[in-house]
Write a protein that holds these residues in place. Sequence first.
Motif, mmCIF file in Angstrom:
data_model
loop_
_atom_site.group_PDB
_atom_site.id
_atom_site.type_symbol
_atom_site.label_atom_id
_atom_site.label_comp_id
_atom_site.label_asym_id
_atom_site.label_seq_id
_atom_site.Cartn_x
_atom_site.Cartn_y
_atom_site.Cartn_z
ATOM 1 N N ASP A 195 0.812 -1.223 0.000
ATOM 2 C CA ASP A 195 0.000 0.000 0.000
ATOM 3 C C ASP A 195 0.845 1.272 0.000
ATOM 4 O O ASP A 195 0.315 2.383 0.095
ATOM 5 N N GLY A 196 2.174 1.107 -0.080
ATOM 6 C CA GLY A 196 3.070 2.262 -0.137
ATOM 7 C C GLY A 196 3.636 2.677 1.196
ATOM 8 O O GLY A 196 4.597 3.463 1.252
ATOM 9 N N SER A 197 3.054 2.208 2.289
ATOM 10 C CA SER A 197 3.585 2.543 3.608
ATOM 11 C C SER A 197 4.849 1.741 3.873
ATOM 12 O O SER A 197 5.250 0.880 3.086
ATOM 13 N N LEU A 198 5.475 2.012 4.996
ATOM 14 C CA LEU A 198 6.716 1.339 5.393
ATOM 15 C C LEU A 198 6.523 0.729 6.773
ATOM 16 O O LEU A 198 5.989 1.383 7.683
ATOM 17 N N LEU A 199 6.954 -0.513 6.947
ATOM 18 C CA LEU A 199 6.872 -1.185 8.242
ATOM 19 C C LEU A 199 8.202 -1.832 8.573
ATOM 20 O O LEU A 199 8.916 -2.307 7.666
ATOM 21 N N GLY A 200 8.535 -1.878 9.860
ATOM 22 C CA GLY A 200 9.753 -2.553 10.301
ATOM 23 C C GLY A 200 9.649 -2.988 11.741
ATOM 24 O O GLY A 200 8.879 -2.417 12.526
ATOM 25 N N ARG A 201 10.414 -4.035 12.081
ATOM 26 C CA ARG A 201 10.408 -4.581 13.438
ATOM 27 C C ARG A 201 11.739 -4.300 14.123
ATOM 28 O O ARG A 201 12.798 -4.487 13.523
ATOM 29 N N MET A 202 11.635 -3.908 15.374
ATOM 30 C CA MET A 202 12.836 -3.714 16.190
ATOM 31 C C MET A 202 12.797 -4.653 17.383
ATOM 32 O O MET A 202 11.861 -4.582 18.189
ATOM 33 N N PRO A 203 13.782 -5.542 17.552
ATOM 34 C CA PRO A 203 13.841 -6.347 18.779
ATOM 35 C C PRO A 203 14.165 -5.459 19.985
ATOM 36 O O PRO A 203 15.098 -4.648 19.934
ATOM 37 N N VAL A 204 13.393 -5.608 21.048
ATOM 38 C CA VAL A 204 13.578 -4.814 22.258
ATOM 39 C C VAL A 204 13.599 -5.750 23.454
ATOM 40 O O VAL A 204 12.845 -6.728 23.515
ATOM 41 N N THR A 205 14.459 -5.457 24.414
ATOM 42 C CA THR A 205 14.529 -6.220 25.660
ATOM 43 C C THR A 205 14.423 -5.259 26.833
ATOM 44 O O THR A 205 15.140 -4.251 26.889
ATOM 45 N N VAL A 206 13.512 -5.552 27.751
ATOM 46 C CA VAL A 206 13.336 -4.756 28.965
ATOM 47 C C VAL A 206 13.562 -5.663 30.163
ATOM 48 O O VAL A 206 13.025 -6.774 30.225
ATOM 49 N N ARG A 207 14.353 -5.195 31.113
ATOM 50 C CA ARG A 207 14.619 -5.955 32.338
ATOM 51 C C ARG A 207 14.096 -5.185 33.531
ATOM 52 O O ARG A 207 14.304 -3.969 33.653
ATOM 53 N N TYR A 208 13.411 -5.917 34.442
ATOM 54 C CA TYR A 208 12.897 -5.339 35.682
ATOM 55 C C TYR A 208 13.810 -5.810 36.803
ATOM 56 O O TYR A 208 13.819 -6.983 37.153
ATOM 57 N N GLY A 209 14.579 -4.899 37.399
ATOM 58 C CA GLY A 209 15.699 -5.321 38.228
ATOM 59 C C GLY A 209 15.419 -5.606 39.687
ATOM 60 O O GLY A 209 16.242 -6.235 40.345
ATOM 61 N N ASN A 210 14.275 -5.140 40.238
ATOM 62 C CA ASN A 210 14.043 -5.345 41.675
ATOM 63 C C ASN A 210 12.543 -5.487 41.933
ATOM 64 O O ASN A 210 11.760 -5.687 41.007
ATOM 65 N N ASP A 211 12.139 -5.390 43.207
ATOM 66 C CA ASP A 211 10.736 -5.627 43.547
ATOM 67 C C ASP A 211 9.974 -4.347 43.885
ATOM 68 O O ASP A 211 8.990 -4.379 44.628
ATOM 69 N N ALA A 212 10.418 -3.211 43.345
ATOM 70 C CA ALA A 212 9.653 -1.982 43.556
ATOM 71 C C ALA A 212 8.233 -2.160 43.027
ATOM 72 O O ALA A 212 8.023 -2.757 41.970
#
Length: 311
Positions: A195-212
């Motif tokens: 359809d002329g648009s542009l799409l892309g995927r980015m791998p992302v990693t999020v870490r939760y470090g403590n129990d806040a």
Amino acid sequence: MTTPTARIATALLGGTAALLALAAPAGAATSRTAGPDISTQRLVLTPTDEGYVGTLTATVTNPGRTATTVDLILAEPAGASFTTIEPGGPCLYTDLVDNRQVSECYGGRIEPHSTMTFQLGFHVWTTVRDYPMVARGGEIAVRPSGATRPSDTAAFTTLFASPTGELRHPRAYQQATATDLTIHGADVVLTRQPDGSLLGRMPVTVRYGNDAPSKHVYATADLPAGVTVWGTDPQDDVSFPDSFTVPGGRFMPGEVSSFDVILRAPAGTSAGDLGSGSFTVAASYHPLTEVPDVDPADNTTSFTVRAVEAG
């Protein structure tokens, strides 16, 4: 700009102050006026694969001669730990006391000279220790409908059982008050679509470090002109052009969520370097309240965005 913290806030009673005396001894009545009574015992939490869970039993007695509709007011023993009430509800968050939420829950109608028993569920998302722990400061109050203050209040102690069920000689449970989040992304390539648009995927990693304590982890996006967030994969919650919820729900200390962020540029965008962008991750807890982080510098990941033709 409206943040996801504001968008996910669905129940807030503005200006309501906590009516509980948090320093009272366990099981003791801390205030008493005319109306229903409330009593409870200690809360015992047992270890699971995702922290500790347990149920508190509270009994409300109506000593009067007429039926009374009541609300229950709860100061949770650990931040973001209160989960359910049966019977009763819905519940609204009204205040933060020592980084723990105060909630008001509809309790229902109690006939004269009758009692009603409530089961309140709790889940503390913290690493299971090999020794018992104790947390003080939990309180529950009953308030007749239409009244401005509780008629009775009871405090309770919370014990975290060891993996073997031991409760004796507990150590104090100290919950973190600031998160320790990190996020990592990568440069992303957007590819031309039919359809002329542009799409892309980015791998992302999020870490939760403590129990806040937190209930949502989200990221705000600073993207090149025309580029927007299209969604995540997997998708746990709604995404917005400038933000998204981190998939995975509640996090245990040290838990990692790896997922893709899908970016989009509209039809008519030329191929080539579109510029640089960033994602900044944060956690939210009480409605409209962002949880502070111990090291904000690693809460942001930067990247470049490039557009290419298909094939």
